[in-house]
Scaffold this motif. Sequence first.
Motif, mmCIF file in Angstrom:
data_model
loop_
_atom_site.group_PDB
_atom_site.id
_atom_site.type_symbol
_atom_site.label_atom_id
_atom_site.label_comp_id
_atom_site.label_asym_id
_atom_site.label_seq_id
_atom_site.Cartn_x
_atom_site.Cartn_y
_atom_site.Cartn_z
ATOM 1 N N ASN A 18 56.810 28.081 61.268
ATOM 2 C CA ASN A 18 56.529 27.125 61.895
ATOM 3 C C ASN A 18 57.429 25.939 61.200
ATOM 4 O OD1 ASN A 18 55.109 24.813 63.539
ATOM 5 N ND2 ASN A 18 54.232 24.307 61.340
ATOM 6 N N THR A 19 58.679 26.221 60.307
ATOM 7 C CA THR A 19 59.388 25.596 59.827
ATOM 8 C C THR A 19 59.861 24.518 60.473
ATOM 9 O OG1 THR A 19 61.472 25.242 57.816
ATOM 10 C CG2 THR A 19 61.607 27.507 60.105
ATOM 11 N N SER A 20 60.077 23.204 59.875
ATOM 12 C CA SER A 20 60.427 22.484 60.614
ATOM 13 C C SER A 20 61.931 21.480 60.138
ATOM 14 C CB SER A 20 59.625 20.462 60.237
ATOM 15 O OG SER A 20 59.407 20.530 59.238
ATOM 16 N N SER A 21 62.228 22.547 59.354
ATOM 17 C CA SER A 21 64.105 22.779 59.118
ATOM 18 C C SER A 21 64.577 23.874 58.409
ATOM 19 C CB SER A 21 63.675 21.224 57.837
ATOM 20 O OG SER A 21 62.781 21.691 56.806
ATOM 21 N N ILE A 22 64.250 25.064 58.626
ATOM 22 C CA ILE A 22 64.434 25.855 57.212
ATOM 23 C C ILE A 22 65.056 26.717 58.211
ATOM 24 C CG2 ILE A 22 64.125 27.600 55.804
ATOM 25 C CD1 ILE A 22 61.879 26.180 54.372
ATOM 26 N N SER A 23 66.246 27.621 57.675
ATOM 27 C CA SER A 23 67.069 28.183 58.509
ATOM 28 C C SER A 23 66.211 29.090 59.664
ATOM 29 C CB SER A 23 68.497 28.751 58.014
ATOM 30 O OG SER A 23 69.126 29.561 59.016
ATOM 31 N N ILE A 24 66.150 29.214 60.410
ATOM 32 C CA ILE A 24 65.570 30.833 61.092
ATOM 33 C C ILE A 24 66.707 31.838 60.898
ATOM 34 C CG2 ILE A 24 64.568 32.008 62.832
ATOM 35 C CD1 ILE A 24 63.849 28.965 62.077
ATOM 36 N N THR A 25 67.602 32.159 60.998
ATOM 37 C CA THR A 25 68.993 33.106 60.847
ATOM 38 C C THR A 25 68.402 33.493 59.196
ATOM 39 O OG1 THR A 25 70.141 32.103 62.548
ATOM 40 C CG2 THR A 25 71.444 33.828 60.474
ATOM 41 N N GLN A 26 68.437 32.720 58.223
ATOM 42 C CA GLN A 26 68.700 32.491 57.115
ATOM 43 C C GLN A 26 66.875 33.964 56.529
ATOM 44 O OE1 GLN A 26 67.912 29.369 54.279
ATOM 45 N NE2 GLN A 26 67.766 30.588 52.451
ATOM 46 N N PRO A 55 57.776 23.342 75.954
ATOM 47 C CA PRO A 55 58.622 24.420 74.963
ATOM 48 C C PRO A 55 59.940 23.661 75.418
ATOM 49 C CG PRO A 55 58.182 26.064 76.538
ATOM 50 C CD PRO A 55 57.068 24.392 77.051
ATOM 51 N N VAL A 56 60.647 23.330 73.732
ATOM 52 C CA VAL A 56 62.267 23.176 74.123
ATOM 53 C C VAL A 56 63.212 24.236 73.214
ATOM 54 C CG1 VAL A 56 64.194 21.259 74.082
ATOM 55 C CG2 VAL A 56 61.512 20.987 75.248
ATOM 56 N N GLU A 57 64.013 24.698 73.963
ATOM 57 C CA GLU A 57 64.641 26.133 73.253
ATOM 58 C C GLU A 57 66.173 24.851 72.883
ATOM 59 O OE1 GLU A 57 67.785 29.479 74.208
ATOM 60 O OE2 GLU A 57 66.521 28.967 75.460
ATOM 61 N N VAL A 58 65.928 25.346 71.436
ATOM 62 C CA VAL A 58 67.415 24.674 70.485
ATOM 63 C C VAL A 58 67.727 25.785 69.910
ATOM 64 C CG1 VAL A 58 65.862 22.811 70.371
ATOM 65 C CG2 VAL A 58 65.724 23.699 68.570
ATOM 66 N N ASN A 59 69.311 25.798 69.074
ATOM 67 C CA ASN A 59 69.720 26.434 68.404
ATOM 68 C C ASN A 59 69.311 26.002 67.549
ATOM 69 O OD1 ASN A 59 70.972 27.545 70.167
ATOM 70 N ND2 ASN A 59 71.880 26.019 70.658
ATOM 71 N N ASP A 60 69.521 26.900 65.573
ATOM 72 C CA ASP A 60 69.346 27.322 65.021
ATOM 73 C C ASP A 60 69.757 25.742 64.046
ATOM 74 O OD1 ASP A 60 68.010 27.901 61.949
ATOM 75 O OD2 ASP A 60 69.208 29.324 62.166
ATOM 76 N N TYR A 61 70.155 25.130 63.568
ATOM 77 C CA TYR A 61 70.425 24.033 62.117
ATOM 78 C C TYR A 61 69.819 23.095 61.847
ATOM 79 C CZ TYR A 61 74.603 25.608 65.162
ATOM 80 O OH TYR A 61 76.467 26.536 65.759
ATOM 81 N N PRO A 62 70.351 22.603 61.007
ATOM 82 C CA PRO A 62 69.279 21.262 59.549
ATOM 83 C C PRO A 62 68.434 20.796 60.431
ATOM 84 C CG PRO A 62 71.235 22.703 58.298
ATOM 85 C CD PRO A 62 71.364 22.770 60.007
ATOM 86 N N GLY A 63 67.182 20.692 60.183
ATOM 87 C CA GLY A 63 66.415 20.442 60.841
ATOM 88 C C GLY A 63 66.128 20.016 62.753
ATOM 89 N N PHE A 64 67.053 20.653 63.131
ATOM 90 C CA PHE A 64 66.973 21.491 64.309
ATOM 91 C C PHE A 64 67.188 19.660 65.374
ATOM 92 C CE2 PHE A 64 63.385 23.890 62.589
ATOM 93 C CZ PHE A 64 64.456 24.882 62.082
ATOM 94 N N VAL A 65 66.416 19.567 66.394
ATOM 95 C CA VAL A 65 65.982 18.362 66.907
ATOM 96 C C VAL A 65 65.603 17.283 66.866
ATOM 97 C CG1 VAL A 65 66.263 17.311 69.224
ATOM 98 C CG2 VAL A 65 67.174 19.368 68.825
ATOM 99 N N ALA A 66 64.309 17.496 66.319
ATOM 100 C CA ALA A 66 63.496 16.586 65.691
ATOM 101 C C ALA A 66 63.747 16.364 64.864
ATOM 102 C CB ALA A 66 62.004 16.986 65.908
#
Length: 296
Positions: free
Chosen positions: A116-124, A177-188
Amino acid sequence: MKNIAVIGAGTMGNGIAHTFAQNGFKVNLIDISEASLEKGLETISRNLDRMIAKAVISEDQKKDTLNNINTFTAIPEGVKTVDLVVEAATENTTLKIKIFEQLDAACQPHTILATNTSSISITQIAAVTQRPELVIGMHFMNPVPLMKLVEIIRGYNTSDAVTKTIMDLSKTLGKVPVEVNDYPGFVANRILMPMLNESIETLYNGVAGVEEIDTVMKLGMAHPMGPLQLADFIGLDVCLSILNVMYDGFKNPKYAPCPLLVNMVRAGKLGVKSGEGFYDYSESRKAETVAKQFKK
């Protein structure tokens, strides 16, 4: 997929557990603190009572929801039979990586691991597991039982099948649900946090006071809550953590946290959770503006 584990019984964790349990899922709520688990269950019960008072659910539905939740203080015991784990621990990279290492070792091979992270890299986070294709971000909004949005964040290796599964699962919870890619902070938070930080900068620079800034944004921009009050509700420590993640990730000074925010967190003024932030939330001074610490 009917058996879910939620890691962390705090604000987000108990809200996520509540939402799954109310929709018929069996939930193992896991926290190292027995007191935190008790507090989390009490919060869920109070929130269900509010829903009963508004005729949204019945007494029987409350009982069913609470009966769907079991509590555990150890990860291995709580996750060994589940199909999905949603981690909702403190927004700290080191802690989350440690938890995912434990989850990878304790869960069945098919179990999907969500954060449920709001900013940390999913890839990491996924990189410390042996199942990066099964790791995904599932960022709920607070308060979880009421807010419709869930950001679904794909890591670099997240599979299409897992993404679809989590998108569909979110819909069964009544979410969008809204699909987004893995960059810091995502969209929200990539959009929200700079706005909150700029509001704090506006206060820091003496352009206007707390209530004036919030009033402008509420009445002028039709925001339901002013940005400084919203920061208090999110938690100023959480805001600082997210801004630091974005600043480190992008190396762009526009994400650098305002010195006032840094000082308030150092002073323990974290917002609602500590009883004082930009407003005073003590019993005697509910939501009064706090002015004394707003100095350079």
